[in-house]
Design an enzyme around this catalytic site. Structure first.
Site, PDB file in Angstrom:
ATOM      1  N   ARG A 265       0.845  -1.188   0.000  1.00 18.91           N
ATOM      2  CA  ARG A 265       0.000   0.000   0.000  1.00 18.91           C
ATOM      3  C   ARG A 265       0.879   1.236   0.000  1.00 18.91           C
ATOM      4  O   ARG A 265       1.803   1.362   0.802  1.00 18.91           O
ATOM      5  CB  ARG A 265      -0.895   0.015   1.253  1.00 18.91           C
ATOM      6  CG  ARG A 265      -1.670   1.317   1.475  1.00 18.91           C
ATOM      7  CD  ARG A 265      -2.728   1.534   0.438  1.00 18.91           C
ATOM      8  NE  ARG A 265      -3.468   2.797   0.670  1.00 18.91           N
ATOM      9  CZ  ARG A 265      -4.307   3.331  -0.202  1.00 18.91           C
ATOM     10  NH1 ARG A 265      -4.540   2.730  -1.362  1.00 18.91           N
ATOM     11  NH2 ARG A 265      -4.929   4.462   0.070  1.00 18.91           N
ATOM     12  N   LEU A 266       0.621   2.162  -0.940  1.00 19.57           N
ATOM     13  CA  LEU A 266       1.266   3.481  -0.943  1.00 19.57           C
ATOM     14  C   LEU A 266       0.314   4.436  -0.241  1.00 19.57           C
ATOM     15  O   LEU A 266      -0.796   4.672  -0.718  1.00 19.57           O
ATOM     16  CB  LEU A 266       1.512   3.965  -2.376  1.00 19.57           C
ATOM     17  CG  LEU A 266       2.764   3.503  -3.114  1.00 19.57           C
ATOM     18  CD1 LEU A 266       2.850   1.984  -3.176  1.00 19.57           C
ATOM     19  CD2 LEU A 266       2.781   4.088  -4.517  1.00 19.57           C
ATOM     20  N   HIS A 267       0.739   4.982   0.889  1.00 22.35           N
ATOM     21  CA  HIS A 267      -0.130   5.881   1.645  1.00 22.35           C
ATOM     22  C   HIS A 267       0.551   7.229   1.796  1.00 22.35           C
ATOM     23  O   HIS A 267       1.618   7.329   2.397  1.00 22.35           O
ATOM     24  CB  HIS A 267      -0.444   5.292   3.028  1.00 22.35           C
ATOM     25  CG  HIS A 267      -1.459   6.101   3.794  1.00 22.35           C
ATOM     26  ND1 HIS A 267      -2.816   5.915   3.657  1.00 22.35           N
ATOM     27  CD2 HIS A 267      -1.311   7.121   4.681  1.00 22.35           C
ATOM     28  CE1 HIS A 267      -3.464   6.761   4.433  1.00 22.35           C
ATOM     29  NE2 HIS A 267      -2.574   7.524   5.060  1.00 22.35           N
ATOM     30  N   SER A 268      -0.065   8.261   1.243  1.00 18.70           N
ATOM     31  CA  SER A 268       0.462   9.618   1.401  1.00 18.70           C
ATOM     32  C   SER A 268       0.021  10.174   2.751  1.00 18.70           C
ATOM     33  O   SER A 268      -1.141  10.026   3.145  1.00 18.70           O
ATOM     34  CB  SER A 268      -0.058  10.523   0.277  1.00 18.70           C
ATOM     35  OG  SER A 268       0.381  10.044  -0.978  1.00 18.70           O
TER      36      SER A 268
ATOM     37  N   GLY B 109      -1.521  16.098   0.976  1.00 18.43           N
ATOM     38  CA  GLY B 109      -2.385  16.791   0.029  1.00 18.43           C
ATOM     39  C   GLY B 109      -2.050  16.528  -1.427  1.00 18.43           C
ATOM     40  O   GLY B 109      -2.050  17.436  -2.245  1.00 18.43           O
TER      41      GLY B 109
ATOM     42  N   ASP C  49      -2.383  16.368  -9.306  1.00 24.86           N
ATOM     43  CA  ASP C  49      -1.639  15.488  -8.393  1.00 24.86           C
ATOM     44  C   ASP C  49      -0.155  15.798  -8.554  1.00 24.86           C
ATOM     45  O   ASP C  49       0.404  15.629  -9.631  1.00 24.86           O
ATOM     46  CB  ASP C  49      -1.925  14.023  -8.734  1.00 24.86           C
ATOM     47  CG  ASP C  49      -1.477  13.054  -7.644  1.00 24.86           C
ATOM     48  OD1 ASP C  49      -0.548  13.406  -6.890  1.00 24.86           O
ATOM     49  OD2 ASP C  49      -2.053  11.957  -7.551  1.00 24.86           O
TER      50      ASP C  49
ATOM     51  N   ARG D 246       2.246  14.365  -6.698  1.00 13.80           N
ATOM     52  CA  ARG D 246       3.053  13.302  -6.102  1.00 13.80           C
ATOM     53  C   ARG D 246       4.015  12.695  -7.114  1.00 13.80           C
ATOM     54  O   ARG D 246       3.760  12.699  -8.315  1.00 13.80           O
ATOM     55  CB  ARG D 246       2.148  12.216  -5.514  1.00 13.80           C
ATOM     56  CG  ARG D 246       1.421  12.656  -4.266  1.00 13.80           C
ATOM     57  CD  ARG D 246       0.466  11.592  -3.773  1.00 13.80           C
ATOM     58  NE  ARG D 246      -0.632  11.357  -4.706  1.00 13.80           N
ATOM     59  CZ  ARG D 246      -1.638  10.531  -4.460  1.00 13.80           C
ATOM     60  NH1 ARG D 246      -1.679   9.872  -3.322  1.00 13.80           N
ATOM     61  NH2 ARG D 246      -2.610  10.380  -5.353  1.00 13.80           N
TER      62      ARG D 246
ATOM     63  N   THR E 261      -4.928  -0.647  -3.965  1.00 10.88           N
ATOM     64  CA  THR E 261      -5.251   0.721  -4.377  1.00 10.88           C
ATOM     65  C   THR E 261      -6.521   0.754  -5.217  1.00 10.88           C
ATOM     66  O   THR E 261      -6.873  -0.229  -5.879  1.00 10.88           O
ATOM     67  CB  THR E 261      -4.100   1.342  -5.185  1.00 10.88           C
ATOM     68  OG1 THR E 261      -4.390   2.717  -5.457  1.00 10.88           O
ATOM     69  CG2 THR E 261      -3.883   0.620  -6.512  1.00 10.88           C
TER      70      THR E 261
END
Length: 353
Positions: A208-211, A252, A285, A287, A308
């Site tokens: 999991r990629l979690h910002s 964000g 976005d 990121r 995701t």
């Protein structure tokens, strides 16, 4: 001798403190000052005998009605002539869309061809983003400042190839006692974390990629689904037998905490999350998925299963050499307060909800 990273770091720090910075590009140079931090004294000192113009991103310029002006067409950095009516207070309103409803009578604006300072202008706006500021600057061609940075140094600053694994330790957590935490750092950047849960090396790991989301992860905000997704992902990884959660300091969608709060204020005015980011002058976005890919490579993973709802994460990782063998959905955190937010994710950014 000052390295490229050190030069960019110093320029970011200076801009964040409200000081002018000179950005050079070969023989061309501009000196910039963050509009949101300027006061009458600092602006007067910055301008001297000149009159600074205004530098904005194409996204913010479009919302100010500059999209059809020839000098702004196709420009990522849009230069606006600072006419006498464009004083400091009005410039702040131009920079910050949260003030649009309070100061609706702005313009007409006249864009100027950036000419030889175009690349330096783009780099200066990128510098403001790295500083967590609105990408809106007072600008003078030439000028002078104590802090000077080359355009190339700014362009290379965000590259993730210099990512380093700096520390790791055992960290038992509620969902799985066998967990290790690993810290990564980019030169001049924040720390990013990886949680290795269970036995991620025993199979194709669930990832999991979690910002980071301070308001959702720590404060329990109902405006987003982030906190619930974080905990649901931890449980899913633990139940799968082994995997990784990457906790990325990209608040964000990469615009930073303060600008995210500005986006929240715009949402209260009726704009969705996509238009809020664009009105602020950012991309939808901001990121950088290469960061996550390089973290996975450093940990020894080239093939993963990805938890995701966002196809852009799959594409972003695969573009950086990570094979996504399977995408698994993540359903958590739906509620009355974030219904519109989730609908926007589905309808405007392609989330598979």
């Amino acid at each position: 001798m000052t390295s490229a990273v050190q030069s960019a770091e110093r320029a970011i720090d200076a801009l964040r403190r409200g000081h002018p910075v000179q950005v050079t590009d070969g023989e061309a140079a501009i000196t910039v000052l963050a509009i949101e931090l300027a006061d009458p004294e600092s602006l007067a000192a910055f301008e001297g005998g000149a009159r600074a113009n205004v530098l904005l991103t194409d996204k913010r310029a479009a919302f100010l009605g500059l999209g059809n002006q020839l000098a702004a067409a196709g420009m990522q950095a849009v230069l606006i002539e600072r006419t006498p009516w464009l004083d400091l207070d009005t410039a702040r309103a131009v920079a910050d869309p949260v003030l649009d409803l309070a100061t609706p009578m702005k313009g007409p604006f006249r864009s100027l061809p950036p000419g030889r300072i175009e690349r330096a202008g783009r780099a200066a706006l990128s510098l403001a983003k790295h500083a967590g500021l609105l990408p809106a600057l007072f600008v003078i061609e030439g000028g002078a400042a104590d802090d000077v940075v080359a355009t190339a140094d700014i362009e290379h600053f965000a590259e993730t190839g210099a990512l380093k694994l700096v520390s790791r330790a055992r960290l038992p957590i509620k969902v799985h006692e066998k967990t290790e935490i690993v810290a990564f750092r980019l030169p001049g950047g924040p720390e990013h974390l990886a949680l290795l849960i269970g036995d991620p090396y025993g199979t194709t790991p669930l990832v999991r990629l979690h910002s980071s989301c301070l308001t959702g992860d720590l404060l329990g905000s109902l405006k987003c689904d982030c906190g619930d997704q974080l905990h649901a992902a931890l449980h899913a990884i633990a139940e799968s037998g082994g995997g990784i959660l990457l906790y990325l300091q990209q608040e964000g969608r990469g615009i930073g905490l303060i600008n995210k709060l500005r986006a929240y204020a715009l949402q209260d005015q009726g704009f969705d999350t996509v238009d809020a980011n664009l009105r602020l002058g950012f991309e939808i976005d901001e990121r950088e998925f290469a960061l996550a890919a390089n973290m996975l490579k450093a940990l020894g993973f080239g093939t993963i299963r990805l938890l995701t709802n966002n196809p852009a994460k799959v594409a972003g990782l695969e573009a950086e050499g990570i094979t996504v063998a399977e995408r698994l959905p993540l359903k958590a955190g739906e509620g009355a307060h974030n219904e519109a937010y989730l609908r926007t994710k589905r309808d405007r950014t392609g989330h598979m909800l």
